[in-house]
Every structure is written in C-alpha cells, then in structure tokens.
Design an enzyme around this catalytic site. Structure first.
Site, PDB file in Angstrom:
ATOM      1  N   GLU A  86     -17.460  -2.821  33.326  1.00 15.18           N
ATOM      2  CA  GLU A  86     -17.902  -3.842  34.259  1.00 15.18           C
ATOM      3  C   GLU A  86     -19.401  -4.018  34.078  1.00 15.18           C
ATOM      4  O   GLU A  86     -20.114  -3.055  33.807  1.00 15.18           O
ATOM      5  CB  GLU A  86     -17.629  -3.449  35.723  1.00 15.18           C
ATOM      6  N   TYR A  89     -22.977  -6.765  24.905  1.00 13.12           N
ATOM      7  CA  TYR A  89     -21.531  -6.560  24.876  1.00 13.12           C
ATOM      8  C   TYR A  89     -20.832  -7.664  24.096  1.00 13.12           C
ATOM      9  O   TYR A  89     -19.941  -7.399  23.285  1.00 13.12           O
ATOM     10  CB  TYR A  89     -20.966  -6.444  26.293  1.00 13.12           C
TER      11      TYR A  89
END
Length: 153
Positions: free
Chosen positions: A110, A122
C-alpha cells in the site's frame, strides 16, 4: 577511462539492536511513523526484516511478510539524507529477490497517493494498481486513501 563508482550498499537481516537506528529514521520521513513496537513485533513474528547499510551506517530498512506464496511489503524506507542515490530502488530489488526466494508469486503493498516519488518508483519497477483502500492512512485532515499495488514475481 576513469569512472567514479558510488560505494555499494549492503543488506542484512534486521536485528533487535538495529531498532535505535531504525527509530531515528522512521519519524524523520513519515508524519505517522511506525512505533518501535511495530518493528519489534515484526521481528518476533518472523517477518523478513532487512536493513540497508552504507559505509557501516544503517540508511534504510524493509519489512516483508510472507503468507503462502504472497509477499506483502509492509514498510520500506531510506533515510531522508540518503534520498536520490537509488538506494530505495536497490532495497526494493533486494526484497523482491527475497520474496522470490520464498517462492513468492505476487508482491503487494500500500502507498499513499500523495507519495508521488514512491508511486513513480513502484510503477517503474512493474507494480500495477489493483484498487484503492479508502481511509487507510491517518492524515492531518482525517484519513488518506491507500493505493494497493501488486507485482507478479
């Protein structure tokens, strides 16, 4: 040709004795940091906890929880003074390798949508957005959503 090489970082499993150094970094980079108890509990639970060192100094850490063939990256951090050296990417590559070593098939994490640099990292590493967890994180104005991201390993 003469090229200057940056000294490498090294990785090793986190130990209880690392928690003072970890706790010096955590509150400097997060408005709602993990507590010493969160890290201590992660070590006690047997999570895959790692530190990143440069010239003998702890500069980052990661906490990875394995559940069957799924890896959940619970925390990954680089000291603010060390941002911009690519060490966050290197540490992420390391924990992805660790997850693969545990026969992980997927890695989840998350991230706050307001954390643009983490989102960019990411995405550049192949993580994809799966969903949004509403009100997941504490925030100054109440709660902030979390972007749930995943990577096939």
């Amino acid at each position: 040709m003469n090229a200057l090489l940056k000294p490498a970082v090294t990785y090793r499993p986190m130990k209880k004795s690392d928690l003072d150094a970890v706790m010096a970094i955590e509150p400097e980079i997060y408005p709602y940091p993990w507590t010493r108890g969160n890290f201590s509990d992660s070590l006690k639970a047997g999570y895959s906890c790692w530190v990143c060192e440069h010239e003998g100094k702890l500069v980052g850490y990661a906490v990875l929880m394995m559940v069957l063939d799924e890896a959940h990256l619970l925390n990954i951090s680089i000291a603010r003074a060390c941002h911009g050296h690519g060490w966050g990417r290197c540490l992420l590559e390391h924990v992805i390798g660790v997850a693969r070593g545990y026969n992980g098939q997927m890695m989840f994490l998350e991230v706050r949508p307001s954390n643009k640099s983490a989102l960019a990292l990411y995405e550049s590493m192949g993580f994809n957005e799966f969903s949004v967890r509403k009100g997941y994180y504490p925030a100054a104005n109440g709660r902030e959503d979390a972007v749930l991201m995943g990577l096939a390993l």
